[in-house]
Design a protein around this motif. Structure first.
Motif, PDB file in Angstrom:
ATOM      1  N   GLN A 101       0.831  -1.203   0.000  1.00 51.53           N
ATOM      2  CA  GLN A 101       0.000   0.000   0.000  1.00 51.53           C
ATOM      3  C   GLN A 101       0.868   1.258   0.000  1.00 51.53           C
ATOM      4  OE1 GLN A 101      -3.520   0.200  -0.197  1.00 51.53           O
ATOM      5  NE2 GLN A 101      -3.042  -1.882  -0.837  1.00 51.53           N
ATOM      6  N   THR A 113      -3.063   6.243  -5.413  1.00 53.62           N
ATOM      7  CA  THR A 113      -3.119   5.633  -4.088  1.00 53.62           C
ATOM      8  C   THR A 113      -3.689   4.238  -4.221  1.00 53.62           C
ATOM      9  OG1 THR A 113      -3.417   7.760  -2.980  1.00 53.62           O
ATOM     10  CG2 THR A 113      -4.109   5.816  -1.764  1.00 53.62           C
ATOM     11  N   GLY A 114      -3.031   3.289  -3.597  1.00 49.88           N
ATOM     12  CA  GLY A 114      -3.509   1.912  -3.661  1.00 49.88           C
ATOM     13  C   GLY A 114      -2.380   0.932  -3.532  1.00 49.88           C
ATOM     14  N   ASN A 115      -2.471  -0.135  -4.317  1.00 47.84           N
ATOM     15  CA  ASN A 115      -1.523  -1.234  -4.225  1.00 47.84           C
ATOM     16  C   ASN A 115      -0.441  -1.104  -5.305  1.00 47.84           C
ATOM     17  OD1 ASN A 115      -0.664  -3.666  -3.000  1.00 47.84           O
ATOM     18  ND2 ASN A 115      -1.501  -4.828  -4.704  1.00 47.84           N
ATOM     19  N   GLN A 124      -6.395   0.110  -7.066  1.00 51.98           N
ATOM     20  CA  GLN A 124      -6.958   0.130  -5.709  1.00 51.98           C
ATOM     21  C   GLN A 124      -6.942  -1.261  -5.161  1.00 51.98           C
ATOM     22  OE1 GLN A 124      -7.916   3.073  -4.172  1.00 51.98           O
ATOM     23  NE2 GLN A 124      -7.191   4.129  -5.972  1.00 51.98           N
TER      24      GLN A 124
END
Length: 124
Positions: A101, A113-115, A124
């Motif tokens: 993350q 933003t996310g993985n 996400q």
């Protein structure tokens, strides 16, 4: 210097021009120290068994900066990486790459933003 090995606080100059200032235990870098490279790169942080391990900060020769966790000389765990152009990643690292993350803010203001997987945004 004890029993033929470096022990305690000291400074070591390498024949290739690199320099280490910090703690030694039984001849290896251990505890807090500063390792300076000939190209201007510098690591300031914790060592364990002669390797970057724990919290630290690496200032790269190109001006990029990483501040966070290290495991066996690699960015591993949580950290913040900022490039000279202003791109900034805050999140998890594995094997020196963005992994897990995180949030990547590009110099143009684009936010992801996310993985992240192996340095690439995976959504996400």
């Amino acid at each position: 210097f004890s029993d033929g090995e470096f022990n305690g606080l000291g400074r070591l100059y390498f024949s290739n021009g690199k320099k280490y200032t910090g703690h030694f235990v039984e001849g290896v870098k251990e505890g807090y120290g500063i390792f300076e490279f000939t190209n201007g790169q510098k690591y300031m942080g914790y060592f364990y068994n002669d390797s970057y391990n724990g919290k630290g900060k690496m200032i790269f020769s190109n001006g990029a900066v990483y501040s966070g966790d290290f495991v066996d000389n690699k960015r591993e765990g949580s950290g913040i990486y900022t490039t000279p152009s202003g791109t900034k990643y805050t999140g998890e690292f594995k094997g020196g790459l963005f992994h897990g993350q995180g949030t990547l803010i590009q110099k143009d203001g684009t936010v992801q933003t996310g993985n992240f997987v192996n340095g690439e945004y995976a959504g996400q």
